[in-house]
Design a protein around this motif. Structure first.
Motif, PDB file in Angstrom:
ATOM      1  N   VAL A   1     -51.315  33.972 104.933  1.00  0.00           N
ATOM      2  CA  VAL A   1     -52.409  34.121 103.962  1.00  0.00           C
ATOM      3  C   VAL A   1     -53.617  34.729 104.658  1.00  0.00           C
ATOM      4  O   VAL A   1     -54.372  35.517 104.092  1.00  0.00           O
ATOM      5  CB  VAL A   1     -52.761  32.747 103.346  1.00  0.00           C
ATOM      6  CG1 VAL A   1     -54.004  32.823 102.464  1.00  0.00           C
ATOM      7  CG2 VAL A   1     -51.573  32.209 102.566  1.00  0.00           C
ATOM      8  N   PHE A   2     -53.804  34.372 105.935  1.00  0.00           N
ATOM      9  CA  PHE A   2     -54.877  34.948 106.761  1.00  0.00           C
ATOM     10  C   PHE A   2     -54.225  35.820 107.836  1.00  0.00           C
ATOM     11  O   PHE A   2     -53.248  35.368 108.466  1.00  0.00           O
ATOM     12  CB  PHE A   2     -55.733  33.857 107.422  1.00  0.00           C
ATOM     13  CG  PHE A   2     -56.774  34.440 108.332  1.00  0.00           C
ATOM     14  CD1 PHE A   2     -57.976  34.890 107.828  1.00  0.00           C
ATOM     15  CD2 PHE A   2     -56.510  34.591 109.708  1.00  0.00           C
ATOM     16  CE1 PHE A   2     -58.915  35.466 108.687  1.00  0.00           C
ATOM     17  CE2 PHE A   2     -57.441  35.175 110.540  1.00  0.00           C
ATOM     18  CZ  PHE A   2     -58.664  35.607 110.027  1.00  0.00           C
ATOM     19  N   PRO A   3     -54.732  37.018 108.103  1.00  0.00           N
ATOM     20  CA  PRO A   3     -55.849  37.696 107.445  1.00  0.00           C
ATOM     21  C   PRO A   3     -55.460  38.291 106.093  1.00  0.00           C
ATOM     22  O   PRO A   3     -54.373  38.855 105.956  1.00  0.00           O
ATOM     23  CB  PRO A   3     -56.220  38.804 108.434  1.00  0.00           C
ATOM     24  CG  PRO A   3     -54.974  39.037 109.245  1.00  0.00           C
ATOM     25  CD  PRO A   3     -54.195  37.773 109.247  1.00  0.00           C
ATOM     26  N   GLY A   4     -56.394  38.145 105.117  1.00  0.00           N
ATOM     27  CA  GLY A   4     -56.173  38.735 103.794  1.00  0.00           C
ATOM     28  C   GLY A   4     -56.763  40.128 103.755  1.00  0.00           C
ATOM     29  O   GLY A   4     -57.239  40.644 104.782  1.00  0.00           O
ATOM     30  N   GLU A   5     -56.799  40.710 102.581  1.00  0.00           N
ATOM     31  CA  GLU A   5     -57.335  42.070 102.389  1.00  0.00           C
ATOM     32  C   GLU A   5     -58.744  42.195 102.953  1.00  0.00           C
ATOM     33  O   GLU A   5     -59.096  43.148 103.645  1.00  0.00           O
ATOM     34  CB  GLU A   5     -57.396  42.383 100.879  1.00  0.00           C
ATOM     35  CG  GLU A   5     -56.056  42.769 100.264  1.00  0.00           C
ATOM     36  CD  GLU A   5     -55.505  44.056 100.836  1.00  0.00           C
ATOM     37  OE1 GLU A   5     -56.256  45.048 100.893  1.00  0.00           O
ATOM     38  OE2 GLU A   5     -54.325  44.061 101.282  1.00  0.00           O
TER      39      GLU A   5
END
Ligand code: KIV
Length: 257
Positions: free
Chosen positions: A251-255
């Protein structure tokens, strides 16, 4: 805040808030608060270095923590003189206190007055403001048979009262009173011309000091005299667990990151 303000606050009945700090990250945060003054305590030995007492603290550590804190704040800084630095003669004490002021401290704090009156007088005469520390002075814990409340008997209370008078006589600008009965702290505060800063000494002192990590609930150390203003341990652990979880779940890093 200057040394003169400690007496001015006392005269005007305005309380002094003091907190420990050892690094520039927290110093920058404290700088944006209403806290009056900062103590670089030798409690850094436990809080920052993982030791179990203040005895291992060295002057080099104290100077480095002082520099780090000074780099983050313009507040008035008191730095602790570590174990035995005031008991090896005037020259050594002056060198050590000089290192703390050169690292950015405005004043030094020294545990005990008896037996080192000349050292304290010399520092004061040399332009080094001295805050005394009386009562449960942790550097004496071996002699006290542990970290125990002091001044409980009439005789012990009279001795602390006498030492407090001496602190003022030798030129200290204020004094910490640690873990003594509240009525004794009240008497000292009323009798003294210099400000008293209490820790475990009741509400009638002219100010209060707490260890930062204790009051933020980060240290897990919670004697009766500590009030936790934040559940720091839980908050930090939750944030770290969330990060770990987001990494493992991609989920991390996201956009946005
Ligand atoms: O070292 C320290 O943090 C102290 C305070 C507890 C007064 O001396």
């Amino acid at each position: 805040m200057t040394t003169l303000d400690f007496s001015a606050y006392k005269r005007d009945g305005k309380k002094i808030s003091m907190i420990t700090c050892y690094d520039s990250t927290f110093a920058k945060i404290i700088d944006q608060t209403d806290i009056d003054t900062i103590l670089i305590g030798d409690s850094c030995s436990m809080v920052m270095h993982g030791e179990s007492t203040t005895i291992p603290a060295k002057i080099e550590w104290m100077a480095e923590h002082t520099r780090s804190v000074r780099n983050g704040t313009s507040k008035f800084i008191v730095a602790d003189m570590p174990f035995l630095t005031t008991r090896k003669g005037i020259d050594y004490a002056t060198d050590c206190a000089g290192k703390l002021l050169q690292a950015g401290a405005n004043a030094v704090k020294i545990e005990g007055v008896f037996g080192q009156e000349e050292v304290l007088r010399h520092l004061v005469m040399s332009g080094i403001p001295v805050m005394a520390h009386l009562g449960l002075t942790p550097q004496f814990y071996q002699a006290f048979g542990g970290h125990k409340m002091q001044g409980k008997t009439e005789q012990a209370a009279a001795k602390i009262m006498e030492e407090a008078k001496l602190a003022e006589e030798v030129g200290c600008f204020s004094m910490v009173l640690e873990c003594i009965p509240h009525d004794l702290a009240t008497k000292i505060t009323q009798a003294s011309g210099i400000a008293t800063i209490g820790i475990g000494a009741g509400v009638n002192c002219d100010g209060q000091v707490l260890v930062l990590q204790d009051m933020l609930g980060m240290s897990g150390f919670k004697p009766k005299f500590v009030k936790q203003y934040l559940q720091g341990l839980d908050l930090i652990k939750n944030a770290m667990n969330q990060y770990a979880h987001e990494v493992s779940e991609s989920v991390f890093p996201g956009e946005a990151n």
